[in-house]
Write a protein that holds these residues in place. Structure first.
Motif, short mmCIF file in Angstrom:
data_model
loop_
_atom_site.label_atom_id
_atom_site.label_comp_id
_atom_site.label_asym_id
_atom_site.label_seq_id
_atom_site.Cartn_x
_atom_site.Cartn_y
_atom_site.Cartn_z
N SER A 1 -4.70 8.44 -7.97
CA SER A 1 -3.84 7.73 -7.03
C SER A 1 -4.27 8.09 -5.61
O SER A 1 -4.99 9.07 -5.38
CB SER A 1 -2.38 8.12 -7.25
OG SER A 1 -2.18 9.49 -6.95
N LYS A 2 -3.81 7.31 -4.65
CA LYS A 2 -4.13 7.61 -3.25
C LYS A 2 -3.59 8.99 -2.86
O LYS A 2 -4.21 9.72 -2.08
CB LYS A 2 -3.53 6.53 -2.34
CG LYS A 2 -4.15 5.14 -2.52
CD LYS A 2 -3.53 4.14 -1.59
CE LYS A 2 -4.08 2.74 -1.80
NZ LYS A 2 -5.52 2.66 -1.47
N HIS A 3 -2.45 9.33 -3.42
CA HIS A 3 -1.85 10.64 -3.14
C HIS A 3 -2.73 11.76 -3.68
O HIS A 3 -2.92 12.80 -3.02
CB HIS A 3 -0.46 10.71 -3.77
CG HIS A 3 0.28 11.99 -3.48
ND1 HIS A 3 0.74 12.33 -2.22
CD2 HIS A 3 0.60 13.04 -4.29
CE1 HIS A 3 1.32 13.52 -2.26
NE2 HIS A 3 1.25 13.97 -3.50
N LYS B 1 -5.77 12.21 -1.42
CA LYS B 1 -5.40 12.87 -0.17
C LYS B 1 -5.16 14.36 -0.38
O LYS B 1 -5.61 15.19 0.42
CB LYS B 1 -4.16 12.21 0.41
CG LYS B 1 -3.82 12.67 1.81
CD LYS B 1 -2.68 11.86 2.41
CE LYS B 1 -2.37 12.33 3.84
NZ LYS B 1 -1.27 11.54 4.44
N GLN C 1 2.21 1.75 -3.48
CA GLN C 1 1.18 2.31 -4.36
C GLN C 1 1.01 3.79 -4.12
O GLN C 1 0.83 4.59 -5.04
CB GLN C 1 -0.16 1.59 -4.14
CG GLN C 1 -0.21 0.19 -4.73
CD GLN C 1 -1.56 -0.45 -4.50
OE1 GLN C 1 -2.42 0.08 -3.79
NE2 GLN C 1 -1.77 -1.60 -5.12
N TYR C 2 1.08 4.19 -2.85
CA TYR C 2 0.88 5.60 -2.51
C TYR C 2 1.99 6.46 -3.10
O TYR C 2 1.75 7.48 -3.73
CB TYR C 2 0.82 5.76 -0.99
CG TYR C 2 0.64 7.19 -0.54
CD1 TYR C 2 -0.62 7.77 -0.52
CD2 TYR C 2 1.73 7.96 -0.16
CE1 TYR C 2 -0.79 9.08 -0.11
CE2 TYR C 2 1.58 9.26 0.25
CZ TYR C 2 0.31 9.81 0.27
OH TYR C 2 0.15 11.12 0.67
N GLU D 1 -7.59 4.37 -7.49
CA GLU D 1 -8.81 4.82 -6.81
C GLU D 1 -9.80 5.40 -7.82
O GLU D 1 -9.41 6.01 -8.81
CB GLU D 1 -8.47 5.89 -5.77
CG GLU D 1 -7.42 5.46 -4.76
CD GLU D 1 -7.84 4.22 -4.00
OE1 GLU D 1 -8.96 4.21 -3.47
OE2 GLU D 1 -7.03 3.27 -3.94
N MET E 1 0.83 -1.21 0.00
CA MET E 1 0.00 0.00 0.00
C MET E 1 0.86 1.24 0.00
O MET E 1 0.57 2.23 -0.70
CB MET E 1 -0.94 -0.01 1.21
CG MET E 1 -2.02 -1.07 1.16
SD MET E 1 -3.06 -1.05 2.62
CE MET E 1 -3.80 0.57 2.51
#
Length: 363
Positions: free
Chosen positions: A227-229, A232, A7-8, A15, A4
């Motif tokens: 992306s997770k970034h 966020k 991936q971040y 996502e 994880m």
């Protein structure tokens, strides 16, 4: 956990797009839309319209031949006469063709609205130098998407050609006898065959466009993934926007105030200051261990609470120190503090005594 984190930091787009990302891409005109659907619907509606409208072009052709061989043959072909003749023909052709063009344009607009809704994206028509970049154009021509579109186009040509040939083969006897018909009968035979081929081809293209629409929506979802970034960062920006925060606070305050005003009619008493402060109290000995504050306000809000109390025959008691102490020391839905129990109990006892006396006088 390690995967994880990778991936971040790698920025892998795993996502689904957030509502804000969807809204931003929509403003840019990036929406899942199949041009094949639009083309097929335009062809279908136009050819259906031509079935109804066929008599108008037929009359125009008949009049044109009549004018050409009867009236125009006697003209002296000067520049003025020739220009006048062409102007008349162009105007008449425009009158005949404009309804067909309007039907096609209206169908295209409706088909687009059905797919993407009402959308005005001026950013799409802004000039961009990247669009005329030869290198990017070369990449688009030889890309995988271009290859897929080429295969689709060839498949359509083969299927539509086969369909058209099949219809012509079914009516081959009428076509062979076409030279024996008069002009109008021949026109209607050709119009009927053309309309049948058009409608059948449009229905075939519409069926073939359904997988394209599914693919376009799948591809759009893939293109706008985040992306997770990214998710966020977007959340941080939205949370950090003072305007958004202010709107959220205001909305929460409005909802809380609305709920509070709905509870005020259930109060047993409203204690006032007498004009600046108002606190509504409720006590039910079967479900509460102490009286509860179900509403409070200052100035205008206090006036509204008193107005609601008056409209619902709720007792209003003036007690300046107690009203101020309750307002400052409690929030809505809080129980009365222990140091104010005695004062509140005296007020409630006074209110209950008044209610009993009123009931006795009524009896």
């Amino acid at each position: 956990m390690l995967s994880m984190d990778l991936q971040y930091f790698s920025g892998e787009k795993t996502e689904k797009a957030t509502p804000k990302k969807r809204q931003d891409t929509r403003k840019k005109g990036q929406v899942p839309k199949s041009t094949d659907i639009n083309t097929a619907l335009i062809l279908l509606i136009v050819f259906i319209f031509l079935f109804v409208y066929a008599a108008v072009p037929a009359k125009f052709m008949q009049d044109l031949f009549y004018e050409t061989y009867i009236n125009y043959a006697s003209l002296s072909f000067t520049v003025e006469d020739t220009m006048g003749m062409f102007q008349g023909i162009v105007i008449q052709m425009g009158i005949v063709i404009i309804p067909i063009l309007l039907v096609a344009a209206l169908t295209g607009v409706i088909a687009s609205m059905v797919q993407v809704g009402v959308l005005f994206a001026p950013e799409v028509i802004k000039p961009k130098l990247s669009k005329i970049n030869p290198l990017k154009g070369f990449k688009r021509i030889f890309s995988a998407r271009a290859l897929v579109e080429l295969v689709k186009a060839l498949l359509k040509i083969v299927l539509v050609g086969t369909l058209a040939f099949g219809i012509l083969w079914m009516f081959r006897d009428d076509l062979l006898m076409l030279g024996l018909y008069d002009v109008l009968d021949g026109y209607y035979v050709v119009s009927l065959l053309t309309g049948m081929i058009g409608v059948a081809s449009a229905i075939l293209l519409l069926i073939l466009a359904i997988p394209d629409l599914v693919y376009q929506r799948f591809d759009h979802e893939k293109q706008i993934r985040m992306s997770k970034h990214d998710v966020k960062d977007e959340f941080k920006k939205m949370e950090g926007d003072p305007l958004i925060k202010a709107k959220r606070r205001q909305k929460a305050q409005d909802l809380a105030m609305q709920r509070m005003m709905q509870e005020v009619p259930k109060a047993d008493v409203v204690i006032t200051n007498p004009t600046h402060y108002a606190v509504a109290l409720k006590y039910d000995d079967s479900s509460m261990t102490a009286p509860k504050v179900i509403g409070k306000g200052v100035d205008y809000m206090a006036l509204r609470i008193r107005k609601i109390a008056t409209d619902h025959d709720i007792a209003i008691v003036e007690n300046r120190p107690l009203a101020r102490a309750l307002y400052d020391g409690t929030d809505v839905d809080d129980e009365v503090p222990e140091d104010l129990f005695r004062a509140v109990a005296e007020v409630l006892a006074y209110v209950y005594r008044l209610e009993n006396e009123t009931k006795q006088r009524g009896n």
